[in-house]
Scaffold this motif. Structure first.
Motif, mmCIF file in Angstrom:
data_model
loop_
_atom_site.group_PDB
_atom_site.id
_atom_site.type_symbol
_atom_site.label_atom_id
_atom_site.label_comp_id
_atom_site.label_asym_id
_atom_site.label_seq_id
_atom_site.Cartn_x
_atom_site.Cartn_y
_atom_site.Cartn_z
ATOM 1 N N GLN A 71 0.827 -1.154 0.137
ATOM 2 C CA GLN A 71 -0.193 0.113 -0.098
ATOM 3 C C GLN A 71 0.811 1.497 0.069
ATOM 4 O O GLN A 71 0.321 2.237 -0.201
ATOM 5 N N HIS A 115 -8.935 -5.989 1.782
ATOM 6 C CA HIS A 115 -9.764 -5.433 0.838
ATOM 7 C C HIS A 115 -10.266 -4.176 1.452
ATOM 8 O O HIS A 115 -10.229 -2.960 0.495
ATOM 9 N N THR A 116 -10.596 -4.264 2.616
ATOM 10 C CA THR A 116 -11.393 -2.903 3.137
ATOM 11 C C THR A 116 -10.463 -1.710 3.385
ATOM 12 O O THR A 116 -10.696 -0.730 2.729
ATOM 13 N N SER A 126 -7.544 -1.251 1.583
ATOM 14 C CA SER A 126 -6.881 -1.088 0.220
ATOM 15 C C SER A 126 -7.797 -0.093 -0.286
ATOM 16 O O SER A 126 -7.632 0.698 -1.136
ATOM 17 N N GLU A 127 -9.089 -0.639 -0.291
ATOM 18 C CA GLU A 127 -10.163 0.249 -1.016
ATOM 19 C C GLU A 127 -10.306 1.704 -0.347
ATOM 20 O O GLU A 127 -10.493 2.642 -1.057
ATOM 21 N N LYS A 177 -7.040 4.043 -1.232
ATOM 22 C CA LYS A 177 -7.142 4.313 -2.898
ATOM 23 C C LYS A 177 -8.304 5.304 -3.412
ATOM 24 O O LYS A 177 -8.426 5.934 -4.365
ATOM 25 N N ASN A 178 -9.415 5.353 -2.527
ATOM 26 C CA ASN A 178 -10.717 6.033 -2.917
ATOM 27 C C ASN A 178 -10.539 7.228 -2.490
ATOM 28 O O ASN A 178 -11.241 7.454 -0.991
#
Length: 371
Positions: free
Chosen positions: A222, A325-326, A328-329, A332-333
């Protein structure tokens, strides 16, 4: 007032009960410099150290909570309760307070019950979205109940409830202009995302285990830098990771305002004080509530924010399957980060300490408190 104000405050067992009591005492002392202030806590609990450090006298009661399994402490509970009621009666008689304030925890139960019996007005401050047993027990006799969440009339008489919020550190109110100071203090790269990990002053075993396991994911995959407050109980175990690039491990953070200011994303437990601070800080938060607290308070605190679109939450049982997943989303958002920050800010109640003191002053001025 025609005579010097005398106040007893009681709350303890955890920092979440102690800190609000000290904050209220400081605010009352600033308004009534001549006031006499006494604390009542539970013997052998952390308030017996924290309160004197804050400059106040404290009396200890022999009281503890009821455990979920059969223990010697449970068998002794009726004796402890009778002992604490007797000592509370003695303290109230000798100190003769004008008002008694309870912020939750074992000791406030017998003390405020005795205050009610003596017709001394009482005020409760409930930090959580789901009240503890003690405050529910005391609510009938209280004049006012200061809360931090909506819909608390499920638990308390509606005509006594005032939504004030929880007392927070005043230095958090101005973190917007402290980002560069925070980056400098913690020697961070302004071009990298910073993740701040908070497990409370003692630490959180499951969060520490998670971060140890996921350090490579956070730093290598990340590209983040990590401020990891692992807590007093775990520092010796995890301090070795400070030797890694982009990772720093702290027992505790003595400049929380600068740590918050430097952070882009925060991973945190969901104790009442932490949640109130994070609403004011208004950064994207991933809550990992402790499942090991009475009545699952932390999950309920976090859910109250998540339901308003102000944060994300993962239960400990979901960490292995959903954490990567939670996070990294989220990293990046930037739209999601912004939306979370805006939504959680709407839930902030930055004037809580002053508003609670206002309620106490109203009782004094309206004659509920004897002159």
């Amino acid at each position: 007032m025609s005579k010097k104000l005398k106040v007893i405050l009681s709350g303890g067992g955890t920092g979440g009960h102690i800190y609000p009591a000290i904050a209220i005492a400081n605010e009352l002392r600033s308004r009534y410099p001549e006031a006499s202030v006494l604390f009542v806590g539970a013997k052998d609990r952390m308030e017996m150290q924290k309160v004197p450090q804050a400059g106040y006298e404290i009396v200890g009661l022999w009281i503890s909570g009821i455990q979920r399994k059969l223990t010697l402490s449970n068998l002794l509970f009726p004796i402890k309760l009778l002992s604490s009621l007797w000592k509370s009666r003695k303290v109230i008689k000798e100190f003769n307070p004008d008002i008694v304030i309870g912020t939750g925890g074992f000791a406030s139960g017998p003390l405020l019950k005795m205050a009610n019996a003596k017709k001394i007005p009482t005020v409760l401050q409930e930090q959580n979205s789901f009240p503890g047993i003690t405050n529910k027990w005391l609510s009938k006799g209280a004049e006012k109940i200061c809360v931090a969440y909506d819909n608390m009339d499920r638990f308390f008489p509606q005509d006594k409830i005032v939504k004030t919020g929880n007392p927070v550190r005043q230095d958090l109110l101005s973190i917007g202009g402290k980002r560069n100071l925070g980056l400098s203090k913690y020697k961070l790269d302004k071009d990298q995302k910073t993740i701040l990990i908070l497990g409370g002053s003692l630490g959180a075993r499951r969060i520490n285990q998670l971060i140890e396991k996921e350090l490579d994911f956070l730093v290598q995959k990340q590209g983040a830098q990590v401020i990891w407050q692992c807590g007093k109980l775990y520092y010796d175990e995890y301090k070795k990771y400070t030797d890694r690039d982009h990772v720093q491990v702290h027992q505790f953070l003595d400049t929380m305002d600068l740590a918050y200011a430097a952070a882009d994303v925060i991973i945190s437990r969901a104790g009442a004080s932490s949640v109130s601070e994070l609403c004011i800080v208004a950064k994207p938060v991933l809550f990992i509530p402790s499942p090991n607290v009475a009545e699952d308070h932390q999950t309920k605190n976090a859910k109250a924010i998540v339901d308003q679109g102000g944060a994300l939450m993962l239960k400990e049982s979901e960490l292995d399957s959903r954490f990567r997943h939670t996070l990294s989303e989220l990293l990046k958002n930037e739209n999601v980060q912004l939306q979370l920050g805006v939504a959680i800010k709407k839930l902030a109640l930055p004037n809580a300490t002053s508003d609670i003191a206002d309620q106490i002053e109203k009782l004094i001025e309206n004659g509920s408190v004897k002159n």
